[in-house]
Write a protein that holds these residues in place. Structure first.
Motif, PDB file in Angstrom:
ATOM      1  N   ILE A   1      34.483 -32.562  -4.260  1.00 44.10           N
ATOM      2  CA  ILE A   1      34.920 -33.601  -5.201  1.00 44.10           C
ATOM      3  C   ILE A   1      36.321 -34.086  -4.845  1.00 44.10           C
ATOM      4  O   ILE A   1      36.590 -35.295  -4.822  1.00 44.10           O
ATOM      5  CB  ILE A   1      34.883 -33.067  -6.645  1.00 44.10           C
ATOM      6  CG1 ILE A   1      33.449 -32.709  -7.050  1.00 44.10           C
ATOM      7  CG2 ILE A   1      35.450 -34.098  -7.610  1.00 44.10           C
ATOM      8  CD1 ILE A   1      33.345 -32.029  -8.396  1.00 44.10           C
ATOM      9  N   LYS A   2      37.200 -33.132  -4.550  1.00 45.11           N
ATOM     10  CA  LYS A   2      38.583 -33.483  -4.209  1.00 45.11           C
ATOM     11  C   LYS A   2      38.645 -34.232  -2.881  1.00 45.11           C
ATOM     12  O   LYS A   2      39.379 -35.212  -2.729  1.00 45.11           O
ATOM     13  CB  LYS A   2      39.439 -32.217  -4.141  1.00 45.11           C
ATOM     14  CG  LYS A   2      40.903 -32.486  -3.826  1.00 45.11           C
ATOM     15  CD  LYS A   2      41.700 -31.193  -3.776  1.00 45.11           C
ATOM     16  CE  LYS A   2      43.160 -31.462  -3.427  1.00 45.11           C
ATOM     17  NZ  LYS A   2      43.950 -30.192  -3.354  1.00 45.11           N
TER      18      LYS A   2
ATOM     19  N   VAL B   1      26.281 -38.149  -4.792  1.00 42.97           N
ATOM     20  CA  VAL B   1      25.371 -37.589  -5.806  1.00 42.97           C
ATOM     21  C   VAL B   1      24.190 -38.528  -6.044  1.00 42.97           C
ATOM     22  O   VAL B   1      23.043 -38.085  -6.200  1.00 42.97           O
ATOM     23  CB  VAL B   1      26.125 -37.327  -7.125  1.00 42.97           C
ATOM     24  CG1 VAL B   1      25.157 -36.939  -8.238  1.00 42.97           C
ATOM     25  CG2 VAL B   1      27.178 -36.245  -6.937  1.00 42.97           C
ATOM     26  N   LEU B   2      24.448 -39.832  -6.058  1.00 46.80           N
ATOM     27  CA  LEU B   2      23.389 -40.815  -6.261  1.00 46.80           C
ATOM     28  C   LEU B   2      22.326 -40.712  -5.166  1.00 46.80           C
ATOM     29  O   LEU B   2      21.116 -40.662  -5.461  1.00 46.80           O
ATOM     30  CB  LEU B   2      23.980 -42.227  -6.283  1.00 46.80           C
ATOM     31  CG  LEU B   2      22.972 -43.399  -6.284  1.00 46.80           C
ATOM     32  CD1 LEU B   2      22.140 -43.371  -7.550  1.00 46.80           C
ATOM     33  CD2 LEU B   2      23.708 -44.727  -6.131  1.00 46.80           C
ATOM     34  N   ILE B   3      22.759 -40.678  -3.929  1.00 46.36           N
ATOM     35  CA  ILE B   3      21.812 -40.612  -2.810  1.00 46.36           C
ATOM     36  C   ILE B   3      21.080 -39.273  -2.791  1.00 46.36           C
ATOM     37  O   ILE B   3      19.883 -39.215  -2.486  1.00 46.36           O
ATOM     38  CB  ILE B   3      22.541 -40.845  -1.471  1.00 46.36           C
ATOM     39  CG1 ILE B   3      23.183 -42.232  -1.454  1.00 46.36           C
ATOM     40  CG2 ILE B   3      21.572 -40.717  -0.303  1.00 46.36           C
ATOM     41  CD1 ILE B   3      22.211 -43.369  -1.684  1.00 46.36           C
ATOM     42  N   ALA B   4      21.785 -38.210  -3.145  1.00 50.72           N
ATOM     43  CA  ALA B   4      21.131 -36.898  -3.220  1.00 50.72           C
ATOM     44  C   ALA B   4      20.026 -36.904  -4.274  1.00 50.72           C
ATOM     45  O   ALA B   4      18.953 -36.319  -4.072  1.00 50.72           O
ATOM     46  CB  ALA B   4      22.163 -35.813  -3.536  1.00 50.72           C
ATOM     47  N   SER B   5      20.268 -37.587  -5.380  1.00 49.95           N
ATOM     48  CA  SER B   5      19.261 -37.685  -6.439  1.00 49.95           C
ATOM     49  C   SER B   5      18.054 -38.487  -5.973  1.00 49.95           C
ATOM     50  O   SER B   5      16.904 -38.115  -6.232  1.00 49.95           O
ATOM     51  CB  SER B   5      19.867 -38.345  -7.687  1.00 49.95           C
ATOM     52  OG  SER B   5      20.937 -37.585  -8.199  1.00 49.95           O
ATOM     53  N   ILE B   6      18.310 -39.590  -5.266  1.00 56.10           N
ATOM     54  CA  ILE B   6      17.214 -40.425  -4.768  1.00 56.10           C
ATOM     55  C   ILE B   6      16.341 -39.652  -3.789  1.00 56.10           C
ATOM     56  O   ILE B   6      15.101 -39.686  -3.874  1.00 56.10           O
ATOM     57  CB  ILE B   6      17.774 -41.693  -4.096  1.00 56.10           C
ATOM     58  CG1 ILE B   6      18.418 -42.610  -5.144  1.00 56.10           C
ATOM     59  CG2 ILE B   6      16.674 -42.445  -3.344  1.00 56.10           C
ATOM     60  CD1 ILE B   6      19.143 -43.801  -4.559  1.00 56.10           C
ATOM     61  N   THR B   7      16.962 -38.944  -2.871  1.00 53.18           N
ATOM     62  CA  THR B   7      16.193 -38.195  -1.874  1.00 53.18           C
ATOM     63  C   THR B   7      15.433 -37.028  -2.509  1.00 53.18           C
ATOM     64  O   THR B   7      14.371 -36.634  -2.020  1.00 53.18           O
ATOM     65  CB  THR B   7      17.104 -37.665  -0.749  1.00 53.18           C
ATOM     66  OG1 THR B   7      18.227 -36.970  -1.319  1.00 53.18           O
ATOM     67  CG2 THR B   7      17.618 -38.807   0.105  1.00 53.18           C
TER      68      THR B   7
ATOM     69  N   LEU C   1      24.214 -42.927   4.200  1.00 55.57           N
ATOM     70  CA  LEU C   1      23.849 -41.601   3.707  1.00 55.57           C
ATOM     71  C   LEU C   1      22.344 -41.483   3.511  1.00 55.57           C
ATOM     72  O   LEU C   1      21.747 -40.447   3.837  1.00 55.57           O
ATOM     73  CB  LEU C   1      24.561 -41.314   2.373  1.00 55.57           C
ATOM     74  CG  LEU C   1      26.052 -40.999   2.421  1.00 55.57           C
ATOM     75  CD1 LEU C   1      26.578 -40.778   1.005  1.00 55.57           C
ATOM     76  CD2 LEU C   1      26.316 -39.770   3.275  1.00 55.57           C
ATOM     77  N   LEU C   2      21.732 -42.537   2.982  1.00 57.75           N
ATOM     78  CA  LEU C   2      20.303 -42.507   2.715  1.00 57.75           C
ATOM     79  C   LEU C   2      19.507 -42.360   4.009  1.00 57.75           C
ATOM     80  O   LEU C   2      18.559 -41.560   4.078  1.00 57.75           O
ATOM     81  CB  LEU C   2      19.870 -43.778   1.977  1.00 57.75           C
ATOM     82  CG  LEU C   2      18.391 -43.874   1.589  1.00 57.75           C
ATOM     83  CD1 LEU C   2      17.961 -42.660   0.783  1.00 57.75           C
ATOM     84  CD2 LEU C   2      18.125 -45.155   0.804  1.00 57.75           C
TER      85      LEU C   2
END
Length: 207
Positions: free
Chosen positions: A36-37, A48-54, A132-133
């Motif tokens: 995060i830092k 986090v968004l891309i991790a959720s999508i995958t 990232l995706l």
């Protein structure tokens, strides 16, 4: 004697599995604040968004590894090598189809990303997200294809090897992530490290 050895291997595998769960929690708690830092709120949010999508894309493969284990174990118990070989080939073909399907959905989503998130993300964030995706899609393909071999090894009770690889992957990947963060890396490098570690584990399972 062989039954005792098999039981002992299963027990050791179970212990390693519990150790891996504990290690994942502890190391995750230590490394997550650094992520995060290091990334900052904006890039971490995209990550986090891309991790959720995958993770949603990975749903199409749920249960396949368990099915492989079930039937591979069944044919092993019967000592039916011909049926086992046919089933392994069939499992590989099905997994290839599932992998291609997930990749096509991911690629389509990546092409539409600016349209879908154009009002909520900046141009730079969208660029990071698309990169990232695509990298996470490679990660998904590696994971999907390795599941066939994971199921085969599990059917032959190679639990020590499998759980040992999981534990090593957890420790090494998180350690490398922490190192690259200290070197000023971003989300792309973090996913690259994860993909590389998963690839190494997959190659070991195949060999």
């Amino acid at each position: 004697m062989s039954e005792n050895n098999s039981l002992k291997k299963n027990q050791i595998g179970a212990v390693i599995s519990y150790v891996n769960v504990a290690a994942s929690i502890v190391v995750g708690l230590l490394v997550t604040p650094a992520i995060i830092k290091g990334l900052g709120d904006s890039e971490y949010g995209v990550y986090v968004l891309i991790a959720s999508i995958t993770s949603y894309l990975s749903v199409v493969q749920n249960g396949f590894s368990d099915t492989t284990i079930r039937y591979a174990t069944k044919f092993r118990a019967r000592d039916d090598k011909e049926q086992a070989a046919r089933f392994n080939g069939f499992s590989l073909c099905v997994n290839i189809v599932i992998t291609i399907l997930a990749l096509l959905i991911g690629i389509l989503l990546a092409s539409k990303f600016p349209v879908i998130y154009g009002n909520s993300l900046s141009a730079e964030e969208i660029s990071i997200a698309v990169r990232l995706l695509y990298l996470m899609l490679i990660n998904i393909a590696i994971t999907f294809m390795s599941n066939v071999f994971f199921g085969y090894l599990a059917a032959y009770e190679e639990f020590v090897l499998l759980r040992g690889l999981e534990l090593a992957n957890t420790i090494i990947s998180y350690t490398l992530i922490y190192v690259v963060l200290l070197l000023g890396a971003g989300a792309y490098e973090i996913v690259l490290v994860t993909t590389f570690c998963n690839l190494v584990v997959a190659l070991i399972e195949v060999c």
